[in-house]
Design a protein around this motif. Sequence first.
Motif, PDB file in Angstrom:
ATOM      1  N   ASN A   1      28.979  39.425  78.824  1.00 41.24           N
ATOM      2  CA  ASN A   1      27.926  39.635  77.825  1.00 41.24           C
ATOM      3  C   ASN A   1      28.343  39.444  76.369  1.00 41.24           C
ATOM      4  O   ASN A   1      27.605  39.803  75.464  1.00 41.24           O
ATOM      5  CB  ASN A   1      27.323  41.030  77.992  1.00 41.24           C
ATOM      6  N   ILE A   2      29.524  38.883  76.127  1.00 46.32           N
ATOM      7  CA  ILE A   2      29.969  38.632  74.754  1.00 46.32           C
ATOM      8  C   ILE A   2      30.337  37.161  74.625  1.00 46.32           C
ATOM      9  O   ILE A   2      31.202  36.660  75.352  1.00 46.32           O
ATOM     10  CB  ILE A   2      31.184  39.506  74.373  1.00 46.32           C
TER      11      ILE A   2
ATOM     12  N   ILE B   1      39.202  41.737  72.331  1.00 47.37           N
ATOM     13  CA  ILE B   1      39.084  40.286  72.155  1.00 47.37           C
ATOM     14  C   ILE B   1      39.885  39.850  70.928  1.00 47.37           C
ATOM     15  O   ILE B   1      40.629  38.859  70.975  1.00 47.37           O
ATOM     16  CB  ILE B   1      37.603  39.866  72.038  1.00 47.37           C
ATOM     17  N   ILE B   2      39.762  40.589  69.826  1.00 52.09           N
ATOM     18  CA  ILE B   2      40.493  40.275  68.599  1.00 52.09           C
ATOM     19  C   ILE B   2      42.000  40.392  68.850  1.00 52.09           C
ATOM     20  O   ILE B   2      42.787  39.550  68.400  1.00 52.09           O
ATOM     21  CB  ILE B   2      40.068  41.201  67.431  1.00 52.09           C
ATOM     22  N   GLY B   3      42.395  41.414  69.575  1.00 52.68           N
ATOM     23  CA  GLY B   3      43.820  41.577  69.912  1.00 52.68           C
ATOM     24  C   GLY B   3      44.355  40.398  70.706  1.00 52.68           C
ATOM     25  O   GLY B   3      45.458  39.906  70.442  1.00 52.68           O
TER      26      GLY B   3
ATOM     27  N   SER C   1      35.839  50.188  66.760  1.00 55.83           N
ATOM     28  CA  SER C   1      36.536  51.264  67.456  1.00 55.83           C
ATOM     29  C   SER C   1      37.338  50.644  68.600  1.00 55.83           C
ATOM     30  O   SER C   1      37.056  49.541  69.049  1.00 55.83           O
ATOM     31  CB  SER C   1      35.540  52.284  68.003  1.00 55.83           C
ATOM     32  N   LYS C   2      38.335  51.356  69.051  1.00 53.74           N
ATOM     33  CA  LYS C   2      39.154  50.858  70.157  1.00 53.74           C
ATOM     34  C   LYS C   2      38.357  50.753  71.448  1.00 53.74           C
ATOM     35  O   LYS C   2      38.760  50.065  72.374  1.00 53.74           O
ATOM     36  CB  LYS C   2      40.380  51.741  70.353  1.00 53.74           C
ATOM     37  N   ASP C   3      37.206  51.422  71.515  1.00 49.46           N
ATOM     38  CA  ASP C   3      36.348  51.358  72.698  1.00 49.46           C
ATOM     39  C   ASP C   3      35.454  50.119  72.708  1.00 49.46           C
ATOM     40  O   ASP C   3      34.897  49.764  73.732  1.00 49.46           O
ATOM     41  CB  ASP C   3      35.461  52.609  72.779  1.00 49.46           C
ATOM     42  N   ASP C   4      35.316  49.474  71.570  1.00 45.37           N
ATOM     43  CA  ASP C   4      34.498  48.271  71.462  1.00 45.37           C
ATOM     44  C   ASP C   4      35.252  47.122  72.128  1.00 45.37           C
ATOM     45  O   ASP C   4      36.403  46.857  71.776  1.00 45.37           O
ATOM     46  CB  ASP C   4      34.249  47.958  69.984  1.00 45.37           C
TER      47      ASP C   4
ATOM     48  N   THR D   1      25.972  40.481  65.766  1.00 44.46           N
ATOM     49  CA  THR D   1      25.089  41.122  66.736  1.00 44.46           C
ATOM     50  C   THR D   1      23.644  40.944  66.344  1.00 44.46           C
ATOM     51  O   THR D   1      23.313  40.730  65.177  1.00 44.46           O
ATOM     52  CB  THR D   1      25.373  42.636  66.859  1.00 44.46           C
ATOM     53  N   LEU D   2      22.768  41.030  67.326  1.00 40.81           N
ATOM     54  CA  LEU D   2      21.327  41.021  67.073  1.00 40.81           C
ATOM     55  C   LEU D   2      20.829  42.430  66.780  1.00 40.81           C
ATOM     56  O   LEU D   2      19.788  42.610  66.190  1.00 40.81           O
ATOM     57  CB  LEU D   2      20.573  40.477  68.285  1.00 40.81           C
ATOM     58  N   ASN D   3      21.575  43.422  67.212  1.00 44.37           N
ATOM     59  CA  ASN D   3      21.162  44.813  67.102  1.00 44.37           C
ATOM     60  C   ASN D   3      21.792  45.433  65.857  1.00 44.37           C
ATOM     61  O   ASN D   3      23.000  45.472  65.720  1.00 44.37           O
ATOM     62  CB  ASN D   3      21.619  45.576  68.356  1.00 44.37           C
ATOM     63  N   ASN D   4      20.989  45.938  64.954  1.00 39.39           N
ATOM     64  CA  ASN D   4      21.497  46.547  63.720  1.00 39.39           C
ATOM     65  C   ASN D   4      22.250  47.843  63.943  1.00 39.39           C
ATOM     66  O   ASN D   4      22.869  48.356  63.038  1.00 39.39           O
ATOM     67  CB  ASN D   4      20.359  46.801  62.744  1.00 39.39           C
ATOM     68  N   ASN D   5      22.190  48.392  65.156  1.00 43.35           N
ATOM     69  CA  ASN D   5      22.867  49.652  65.440  1.00 43.35           C
ATOM     70  C   ASN D   5      24.335  49.464  65.800  1.00 43.35           C
ATOM     71  O   ASN D   5      25.055  50.429  65.969  1.00 43.35           O
ATOM     72  CB  ASN D   5      22.158  50.407  66.568  1.00 43.35           C
ATOM     73  N   ASP D   6      24.779  48.225  65.989  1.00 38.41           N
ATOM     74  CA  ASP D   6      26.186  47.973  66.337  1.00 38.41           C
ATOM     75  C   ASP D   6      27.069  47.985  65.113  1.00 38.41           C
ATOM     76  O   ASP D   6      26.711  47.695  64.042  1.00 38.41           O
ATOM     77  CB  ASP D   6      26.338  46.622  67.051  1.00 38.41           C
TER      78      ASP D   6
END
Length: 131
Positions: free
Chosen positions: A79-80, A17-19, A9-12, A126-131
């Motif tokens: 944090n990334i 970073i990709i842009g 999403s644009k909020d991520d 990610t470590l979190n499966n919810n991402d």
Amino acid sequence: MNVNSEQLSKDDPVFKIIGCAMTVLNAIGHGLREKTYERALMVEFRHEGMECESQKSFPVHYRGELIDEFIPDLIVNGNIIVDTKTVDAFNNEHIGQMLNYLKITGFEAGVLLNFKHARLQWRKVTLNNND
């Protein structure tokens, strides 16, 4: 673990970073040294108002003893982890290495960027499966 399982999403923050990575690739081309892209990304992140650190050291412990240190290419927004590559293609070793980086730092997300080809290749890990 999650690797690019869905659209960003644009909020991520990874979207931005990709842009930035695409801007760098379009400006200086593909196939240069990894360090060249790392330095160019730092300039682009600053230009976009993003916080970026380079060569920050993280301790690696085993059984409570310091045994080494890990120094990621870049840390964005505190944090990334961003890891620049110039390889033919990402493989399981690259993904596994990023997972270890995330465990060491305690961060939840990392981005692999491959500048070897004319089209940017990337992976969000990610470590979190919810991402």
